[in-house]
Write a protein that holds these residues in place. Structure first.
Motif, PDB file in Angstrom:
ATOM      1  N   ASP A 285      38.847  45.444  47.781  1.00  0.00           N
ATOM      2  CA  ASP A 285      37.589  46.161  47.664  1.00  0.00           C
ATOM      3  C   ASP A 285      37.780  47.570  47.122  1.00  0.00           C
ATOM      4  O   ASP A 285      36.957  48.080  46.377  1.00  0.00           O
ATOM      5  CB  ASP A 285      36.938  46.214  49.055  1.00  0.00           C
ATOM      6  CG  ASP A 285      35.440  46.090  48.980  1.00  0.00           C
ATOM      7  OD1 ASP A 285      34.976  45.288  48.146  1.00  0.00           O
ATOM      8  OD2 ASP A 285      34.757  46.799  49.721  1.00  0.00           O
ATOM      9  N   ASP A 286      38.898  48.191  47.526  1.00  0.00           N
ATOM     10  CA  ASP A 286      39.105  49.596  47.148  1.00  0.00           C
ATOM     11  C   ASP A 286      39.180  49.745  45.627  1.00  0.00           C
ATOM     12  O   ASP A 286      38.440  50.533  45.030  1.00  0.00           O
ATOM     13  CB  ASP A 286      40.399  50.134  47.785  1.00  0.00           C
ATOM     14  CG  ASP A 286      40.275  50.274  49.302  1.00  0.00           C
ATOM     15  OD1 ASP A 286      39.143  50.290  49.812  1.00  0.00           O
ATOM     16  OD2 ASP A 286      41.326  50.356  49.982  1.00  0.00           O
ATOM     17  N   LEU A 287      40.083  48.982  45.016  1.00  0.00           N
ATOM     18  CA  LEU A 287      40.288  49.120  43.573  1.00  0.00           C
ATOM     19  C   LEU A 287      39.005  48.790  42.814  1.00  0.00           C
ATOM     20  O   LEU A 287      38.615  49.490  41.888  1.00  0.00           O
ATOM     21  CB  LEU A 287      41.438  48.208  43.129  1.00  0.00           C
ATOM     22  CG  LEU A 287      42.058  48.538  41.776  1.00  0.00           C
ATOM     23  CD1 LEU A 287      42.623  49.955  41.751  1.00  0.00           C
ATOM     24  CD2 LEU A 287      43.156  47.540  41.420  1.00  0.00           C
ATOM     25  N   LYS A 288      38.335  47.721  43.246  1.00  0.00           N
ATOM     26  CA  LYS A 288      37.084  47.342  42.576  1.00  0.00           C
ATOM     27  C   LYS A 288      36.024  48.429  42.713  1.00  0.00           C
ATOM     28  O   LYS A 288      35.144  48.555  41.878  1.00  0.00           O
ATOM     29  CB  LYS A 288      36.534  46.039  43.174  1.00  0.00           C
ATOM     30  CG  LYS A 288      37.261  44.800  42.697  1.00  0.00           C
ATOM     31  CD  LYS A 288      36.397  43.587  43.050  1.00  0.00           C
ATOM     32  CE  LYS A 288      37.248  42.412  43.438  1.00  0.00           C
ATOM     33  NZ  LYS A 288      36.520  41.423  44.223  1.00  0.00           N
ATOM     34  N   ASN A 289      36.112  49.198  43.823  1.00  0.00           N
ATOM     35  CA  ASN A 289      35.146  50.284  44.024  1.00  0.00           C
ATOM     36  C   ASN A 289      35.632  51.604  43.416  1.00  0.00           C
ATOM     37  O   ASN A 289      35.128  52.671  43.757  1.00  0.00           O
ATOM     38  CB  ASN A 289      34.860  50.474  45.518  1.00  0.00           C
ATOM     39  CG  ASN A 289      33.912  49.402  46.032  1.00  0.00           C
ATOM     40  OD1 ASN A 289      32.983  49.000  45.339  1.00  0.00           O
ATOM     41  ND2 ASN A 289      34.164  48.917  47.234  1.00  0.00           N
TER      42      ASN A 289
END
Ligand code: IPE
Ligand code: IPE
Ligand code: MG
Ligand code: MG
Length: 335
Positions: free
Chosen positions: A238-242
């Motif tokens: 989720d972090d990288l995608k966000n």
């Protein structure tokens, strides 16, 4: 009554057994907050408090209480204050991150919408401050007030560098200190203050919490890539995608044999139409070949070592051992 996942771990693996009784008292204290008359808000709050998390922060207050003196009623209430503040930030965070899953359940945001999620978070902060006032200790009020500011600043620090491929370690440590380590540090500081330790001892113990909190965040970053969503209880990758370069991403970029190539792949992921499973797999391959995951674990291990070094002045006790075990658990946790 759903026992917390940590309480289950206590029973099954005998970790933190020293404070299992007191942890239950913290859970009771949280469940007994005054609910508002307006049933929509009460329902949202009930759903938030009825699925406890790992109770890391109260565990830290309680073990620290035992390790720096004796566990008093104030430690139990301070633990509840810390957990309520944490829970409030999770409710707010799931709005900021548009997240639908938390502790394996639909988030308050998903079930009740943004407005109720924000106001439920605010309500929990109000309940935390009420509990705090009942401790009749101004120093504790300032400790937790400072944390609230740090939490806000940390979130904004993170937001202003989102989608910035040049985001730095300096930024990472600033935002992690604010968002995560500050509350861990405050838990330790509060516990030592309740036991009236000398100021230099309070600060030394606070440092254990700060290092532990940073390690906790680093491992949370790692789990975002390596955990199964069903175990982690919240969205993965989720972090990288966000748009967030978390610890594994920073390490992958730092050690990549083709930094520019990796930067370009990540920027493609960040374009609205860019994300695809193939691209994700390509990026993860590059993370693997930069040994980013091993290096992330190593970084967390170093922080945990530094945290445990801060415990050395404390006399031997089962609680001190508990704090060392807690540090180990941070490294080994799978959710
Ligand atoms: C999640 O904290 C937020 C971070 C600081 C990474 P926890 O992993 O302690 O959340 P719960 O309370 O166990 O759900
Ligand atoms: C959690 O932040 C909330 C705070 C620490 C203030 P994150 O967005 O980084 O963590 P998760 O992954 O949602 O728990
Ligand atoms: Mg989040
Ligand atoms: Mg967030």
């Amino acid at each position: 009554v759903t026992p917390s996942r940590l309480a289950q771990a206590v029973d099954s693996q005998h970790i933190f057994g020293q404070v299992s009784q007191e942890l239950r008292a913290v859970e009771q204290s949280i469940r007994h907050i005054t609910l508002p008359e307006v049933s929509l808000l009460a329902e949202a709050l009930m759903s938030a408090v009825s699925t406890p998390g790992k109770l890391m922060r109260p565990s830290l207050v309680l073990l620290s209480g035992g390790a720096t003196g004796t566990i008093q009623a104030a430690h139990i209430e301070a633990g509840a204050v810390a957990e309520l503040i944490h829970l409030a930030t999770l409710l707010h965070d799931d709005v900021l991150d548009d997240a639908d899953l938390r502790r394996g359940q639909p988030t308050v945001k998903a079930a009740f919408g943004n407005q109720i999620a924000i106001l439920s978070g605010d309500y929990l902060l109000a309940q935390a401050s009420l509990k705090l006032s009942q401790l009749n200790n101004c120093r504790l009020v300032s400790i937790f007030s400072i944390v609230l500011g740090a939490l806000c600043a940390g979130e904004v620090q993170q937001a202003v560098t989102a989608y910035n491929i040049e985001a730095s370690w300096e930024n990472y440590y600033k935002k992690s200190n604010g968002k995560t380590a500050a509350l861990f540090a405050a838990c330790c500081e509060a516990a030592a203050v309740i036991n009236q330790l000398a100021e230099h001892e309070v600060q030394q113990h606070r440092l254990y919490g700060e290092k532990l909190g940073l390690a906790f965040q680093v491992i949370d970053d790692l789990l975002d890539y390596t955990a199964k969503q069903s175990d982690f209880g919240k969205p993965v990758l989720d972090d990288l995608k966000n748009g967030l370069l978390n610890a594994p991403a920073l390490l992958a970029l730092e050690y990549s044999p083709n930094r520019q190539g990796l930067q370009e792949l990540i920027q493609r992921l960040w374009k609205a139409e860019g994300a695809s499973e193939d691209l994700e797999a390509l990026i993860l391959d590059q993370f693997q070949s930069s040994h980013a995951f091993e290096k992330t674990k190593q970084l967390a291990e170093n922080l945990i070592q530094e945290a445990c070094d801060c415990l050395s002045p404390l006399p031997h006790s089962p609680y001190k051992t508990g704090l060392q075990d807690l540090a180990q658990y941070v490294l080994e946790r799978s959710y």
